[in-house]
Design an enzyme around this catalytic site. Structure first.
Site, short mmCIF file in Angstrom:
data_model
loop_
_atom_site.label_atom_id
_atom_site.label_comp_id
_atom_site.label_asym_id
_atom_site.label_seq_id
_atom_site.Cartn_x
_atom_site.Cartn_y
_atom_site.Cartn_z
N HIS A 63 -0.09 23.64 26.40
CA HIS A 63 -0.31 24.53 27.47
C HIS A 63 -0.78 26.13 26.62
CE1 HIS A 63 3.79 25.93 26.34
NE2 HIS A 63 3.45 27.05 27.04
N ASP A 67 1.81 31.24 21.87
CA ASP A 67 2.58 30.84 20.62
C ASP A 67 2.43 29.16 20.52
OD1 ASP A 67 3.85 30.79 23.24
OD2 ASP A 67 5.71 29.98 22.65
N HIS A 68 1.47 28.49 21.35
CA HIS A 68 1.24 27.11 21.27
C HIS A 68 -0.29 26.92 21.02
CE1 HIS A 68 5.23 25.64 22.96
NE2 HIS A 68 5.29 27.02 23.42
N HIS A 142 6.35 24.23 34.32
CA HIS A 142 6.44 25.64 33.47
C HIS A 142 5.81 26.69 34.28
CE1 HIS A 142 7.43 27.99 30.08
NE2 HIS A 142 6.25 28.14 29.50
#
Lengths: 309, 309
Positions: A63, A67-68, A142
């Site tokens: 997603h 931070d991903h 999420h």
């Protein structure tokens, strides 16, 4: 050495800290590398764990929280500078594909490798398949669209009994069919059943990656079953309210999901930086597991962990 | 403690390595922070050097090679998550401003601080000024548009001689004028010259940042003079051909520039990863300096260096 293993490069959450890197894992499946999420610093993590850029074939981004995936432009630029050949496929959330194309066109234009950008369908489903492996996208729950991934080894062929093959002098052209389950009929009409000629192969393994998500039983129905489950556990039950508000899971939630998907091993990660260490996660998970699934093995991931599936 | 110091967070070149981080420096000028370049990992570097996000007021990006700005989305996202207030100005190469706005709008939309994005004019010139400091952009000579930056403290006011001020009982409203150079005339017409009332202030200091660039004497004319010069030295003279082809400098080039701008201190950095250590850079620079500017102090920057200007 196992031919299906996971390298944990980053197991922290939203903001990088001196303790943890943001999310990144690399799956080494029969010497080909599959990266799952690519937080800032992923390229340094690959160097640290001695994973060769040239073996990287697929990147999957769950997603569009920074931070991903904020490590992706740097990783791709470095691969371009290193004159890595071949091709790389980036499976990217559909709503960000135009941004990624624009970013690559501007800042990583001269590449020695082909790059394919594949939008991930938010409803999930099969997104990769070859002779030996499938990857399915799993819709998570999420704040923004987010998918997990299940890496599932295809059933291996049966193994030939070497002494029988030699004794019967089975022609090479027939051997593949026997590995697939055929019987063998000699020229003079004698029938040898497959179970006389082969033994069971090693069982096919699977690895599921769930980050970031609230606990929702429906997710288990998408996963089915898995041998090893990585599940985010940003919080502990003591911070249940934060977990709910921010669409994250607790260590207890992760065990609940592990029980539903009949995992043998549960790997925890994506710890909030408000916890100094992971003992609390392990204790909470073990307590819940004792009741739900006492056979479950629970591991708190740390940067540098390598796990054979 | 000096009120004008530079923190070196990253002094590596194009690709991050286990030895060096990509380019990032933070200038602490009278407790306000000014970041120059923001390679991947800059936010971790700030934590490591205990530099508070809330004190960061300006970021200057020299050019759009990833090792100089790929840390910016992560830094800004983290600042947003930390609920830092106030405002931040990002001085960004003009040709990338639309990309930065798009990236912020998509991935860092909810911010507790104001963000101003200022395009840097490629022809250089004054880009920041307040009561105590100016920042000028300096056109460099790289493969793509690239600017250096000169941080120049404004001349400080003269310091009052405390005993004279008390003896003459100089009214408070006149004191600022005397600090600026006025004489003082008493009510009965006696004149006290400024030099009787004040002493010289500490000299105003300056810091110039030059990365990435080929050596070109014209650059010195933009800089003028500076107390401390940071200059890239990606290569050594033994790799002169690479330096020329890739529009980079050698350690010797950096000394030549230091001589032209009459620097007292030269800081080297942006080392190619082909060198294992920096002794070669120091030796080459010292050899050239012995001839051109024997008083020059030469420092090879490393991550963690803090330098008082």
């Amino acid at each position: 050495m196992s031919d299906f293993r996971v390298f944990y490069l980053g197991v922290g959450s939203a903001t990088p800290s001196l303790r943890h890197q943001p999310s990144c894992q690399v799956i080494d499946f029969r010497s080909r590398l599959f990266m799952v999420d690519c937080g800032e610093g992923a390229q340094i993590g690959m160097r640290r764990m001695k994973l060769k850029f040239s073996r990287l074939e697929h990147v999957f981004i769950s997603h569009l929280h920074g931070d991903h995936f904020f490590g992706l432009p740097g990783l791709l630029s470095t691969m371009a500078l290193h004159e890595v050949g071949g091709s790389l496929t980036v499976h990217f959330p559909a709503e960000g594909v135009d941004w990624l194309i624009d970013t690559m066109d501007r800042f990583c234009k001269y590449r020695s490798f082909d790059i394919n950008i594949e939008p991930i369908p938010s409803e999930g489903g099969l997104i990769f398949e070859d002779n030996s492996l499938t990857v399915e996208a799993i819709p998570l729950n999420h704040r923004i669209p987010c998918t997990g991934f299940v890496f599932r080894e295809k059933p291996r062929l049966r193994s030939l009994k070497k002494d029988m093959v030699e004794w019967l002098d089975i022609p090479i052209k027939l051997r593949h069919g026997i590995k697939e389950g055929n019987d063998y009929i000699t020229d003079d009409g004698r029938v040898f059943k497959n179970e006389q000629l082969t033994i069971d192969p090693a069982p096919a393994k699977s690895y599921a990656y769930c980050s970031d998500t609230r606990f929702e039983p429906k997710i288990a129905s998408y996963i089915g079953t898995t041998d090893v489950l990585y599940h985010e556990s940003t919080y502990l039950e003591q911070d249940r309210q934060k977990a709910d508000e921010r669409f994250h899971s607790t260590a207890a939630d992760a065990v609940r999901m592990a029980a539903l998907v009949k995992a043998k091993v549960l790997v925890l990660g994506h710890y909030s930086k408000s916890y100094q260490e992971t003992q609390g996660h392990l204790d909470e998970a073990n307590e819940v597991a004792q009741e739900l699934c006492p056979e479950l093995k629970i591991i708190c991931a740390d940067e540098g962990l390598v796990l054979d599936i």
